[in-house]
Design a protein around this motif. Structure first.
Motif, PDB file in Angstrom:
ATOM      1  N   LYS A 147      49.786  21.572  12.756  1.00 35.53           N
ATOM      2  CA  LYS A 147      50.073  23.005  12.592  1.00 35.53           C
ATOM      3  C   LYS A 147      50.778  23.278  11.269  1.00 35.53           C
ATOM      4  CE  LYS A 147      50.058  24.443  17.427  1.00 35.53           C
ATOM      5  NZ  LYS A 147      50.802  25.094  18.531  1.00 35.53           N
ATOM      6  N   GLU A 148      51.693  22.386  10.860  1.00 38.52           N
ATOM      7  CA  GLU A 148      52.365  22.555   9.571  1.00 38.52           C
ATOM      8  C   GLU A 148      51.369  22.469   8.417  1.00 38.52           C
ATOM      9  OE1 GLU A 148      56.850  20.745  10.447  1.00 38.52           O
ATOM     10  OE2 GLU A 148      55.323  19.494   9.480  1.00 38.52           O
ATOM     11  N   SER A 149      50.254  21.782   8.651  1.00 38.25           N
ATOM     12  CA  SER A 149      49.222  21.637   7.626  1.00 38.25           C
ATOM     13  C   SER A 149      48.159  22.721   7.728  1.00 38.25           C
ATOM     14  CB  SER A 149      48.571  20.245   7.743  1.00 38.25           C
ATOM     15  OG  SER A 149      49.540  19.234   7.584  1.00 38.25           O
ATOM     16  N   GLY A 150      48.424  23.731   8.556  1.00 31.75           N
ATOM     17  CA  GLY A 150      47.511  24.859   8.682  1.00 31.75           C
ATOM     18  C   GLY A 150      46.354  24.621   9.620  1.00 31.75           C
ATOM     19  N   GLY A 151      46.395  23.509  10.375  1.00 31.27           N
ATOM     20  CA  GLY A 151      45.285  23.165  11.246  1.00 31.27           C
ATOM     21  C   GLY A 151      45.479  23.544  12.699  1.00 31.27           C
ATOM     22  N   VAL A 152      44.440  23.321  13.465  1.00 32.05           N
ATOM     23  CA  VAL A 152      44.421  23.625  14.889  1.00 32.05           C
ATOM     24  C   VAL A 152      44.249  22.319  15.666  1.00 32.05           C
ATOM     25  CG1 VAL A 152      43.123  24.776  16.728  1.00 32.05           C
ATOM     26  CG2 VAL A 152      43.483  25.940  14.535  1.00 32.05           C
ATOM     27  N   PRO A 153      45.213  21.945  16.531  1.00 29.06           N
ATOM     28  CA  PRO A 153      45.084  20.712  17.307  1.00 29.06           C
ATOM     29  C   PRO A 153      44.147  20.875  18.505  1.00 29.06           C
ATOM     30  CG  PRO A 153      47.265  21.682  17.632  1.00 29.06           C
ATOM     31  CD  PRO A 153      46.520  22.575  16.701  1.00 29.06           C
ATOM     32  N   VAL A 154      43.199  19.945  18.622  1.00 31.46           N
ATOM     33  CA  VAL A 154      42.164  20.013  19.659  1.00 31.46           C
ATOM     34  C   VAL A 154      42.017  18.633  20.302  1.00 31.46           C
ATOM     35  CG1 VAL A 154      39.685  20.342  20.084  1.00 31.46           C
ATOM     36  CG2 VAL A 154      40.893  21.851  18.481  1.00 31.46           C
ATOM     37  N   VAL A 155      42.016  18.576  21.627  1.00 23.99           N
ATOM     38  CA  VAL A 155      41.794  17.310  22.324  1.00 23.99           C
ATOM     39  C   VAL A 155      40.335  16.911  22.159  1.00 23.99           C
ATOM     40  CG1 VAL A 155      41.801  16.093  24.542  1.00 23.99           C
ATOM     41  CG2 VAL A 155      43.601  17.757  24.028  1.00 23.99           C
TER      42      VAL A 155
END
Length: 281
Positions: A178-186
Motif C-alpha cells: 500500500k505504501e508503494s501505491g499498490g493493491v494487495p490481493v491473495v
C-alpha cells in the motif's frame, strides 16, 4: 481479454518482460500485469515496452508469505513507487531464497549430483533462482526426462529435496504494498489448502487486516471453485481479479496467457470492474 498474473525471466518465467508485453499486444489484451516472484526488477523493461506498443500495463509482484498451512502468495498490483519498506521485504525474501537454494544444492550433492549454485546462476543470470531452475538443471544433466518429473520425484513439497520457504510477514507485506501505491490481493486462494468451512473466516481476517482482493480465477482451481471464490469475494467485500500464472510453454505447457480455470478466457469485464482501483500505465 486481460491477465493480471504473469511471470518473466526476472523470476522463473520463460520470456523477458519485453516479450511478454509483445505477446499481450499481439493478442490484443486490454491489460496485463507482470507479477514476478519476490522481485520488481522486470517492471522497468515492461513499462518501456508497454509504452512503446500502447499496452495497458499493471506493475506488480508476487510475494511469498509465511503461513502455517499450504502456500500463501500475495500479489501486489498497481505498484507506483517502491517504498523503502518494500525494498527491505524484497531484499529479505531474496536472501531467504538464496539460503533455501543452497540447502537444496547440498541435498542434491549429498546424493551424488554434480552441481553447484554458481552453475545454475550462470545459466540464469539476473534472475531470482527458484525450483523451476533446479528442475531445468536436472533435465539438462539427464537425472530426469522432464521438469515436471523433477518436481514429482525430487522438488515438490514432501519430496526428498524440498526445502520449506521462509516468507514475509503478512501485515508488513500489506503495508509495504500500500505504501508503494499498490493493491494487495491473495493469489490462488485454493493453494492455502483450507477447507471451505475454514476459508471464509480466514479470508475475512485477511480483509480486516487490509487485503483488498482475491484472485478468484486461476488455472490451478476448478471452474466451480473459482465461481465459489468469486461469490465469497463479493460477500466479504473483496475486489475480484484473475490470471493465468503464465510462466511459458516450456515451463508450464498447460497455461496460456489470458486463460484461467478450465481453459476459460479472462474476460475484460474483470478489468472494467477494478481498473479505477488499480494503478496502470
Amino acid at each position: 481479454m486481460i491477465d493480471l498474473h504473469v511471470h518473466t525471466t526476472a523470476s522463473d518465467g520463460q520470456y523477458s518482460p519485453s516479450e511478454i508485453i509483445t505477446k499481450a499486444h499481439e493478442k490484443k489484451l486490454k491489460a496485463i500485469a507482470i507479477t514476478d516472484h519476490d522481485t520488481v526488477s522486470g517492471l522497468e523493461e515492461g513499462i518501456k515496452q508497454a509504452k512503446k506498443l500502447g499496452v495497458t500495463f499493471v506493475p506488480g509482484v508476487e510475494l511469498n508469505i509465511n503461513n502455517s498451512s499450504g502456500e500463501f502468495h500475495l500479489l501486489g498490483l498497481g505498484l507506483k513507487q517502491i517504498s523503502a519498506s518494500f525494498n527491505e521485504i524484497l531484499s529479505n525474501l531474496v536472501k531467504n531464497r538464496e539460503a533455501r537454494n543452497e540447502q537444496i544444492i547440498q541435498k542434491m550433492q549429498e546424493e551424488g549430483i554434480s552441481i553447484t549454485y554458481d552453475e545454475i546462476k550462470a545459466d540464469f543470470p539476473d534472475t531470482v533462482i527458484g525450483r523451476p531452475h533446479f528442475a531445468y538443471e536436472l533435465v539438462k544433466k539427464g537425472v530426469v526426462k522432464t521438469r515436471q518429473q523433477a518436481f514429482d520425484i525430487y522438488l515438490a513439497r514432501g519430496r526428498k529435496w524440498y526445502v520449506e520457504r521462509v516468507g514475509s510477514n503478512l501485515d508488513e507485506a500489506i503495508l509495504a504494498i500500500k505504501e508503494s501505491g499498490g493493491v494487495p490481493v491473495v493469489a490462488h486462494p485454493m493453494s492455502l489448502y483450507l477447507s471451505w468451512g475454514k476459508l471464509p473466516d480466514v479470508l475475512q481476517n485477511y480483509y480486516e487486516r487490509g487485503v483488498v482482493g482475491i484472485e478468484a480465477f486461476h488455472p490451478g482451481a476448478r471452474v466451480s471453485e473459482c465461481l465459489r471464490l468469486e461469490e465469497l469475494a463479493h460477500k466479504i467485500g473483496f475486489i475480484v481479479t484473475g490470471g493465468s500464472d503464465f510462466h511459458g510453454e516450456k515451463i508450464r505447457s498447460d497455461r496460456r496467457i489470458a486463460h484461467t480455470c478450465g481453459g476459460r478466457r479472462l474476460e475484460d469485464s474483470i478489468w472494467d470492474n477494478i481498473k479505477d482501483l488499480i494503478y496502470h500505465i
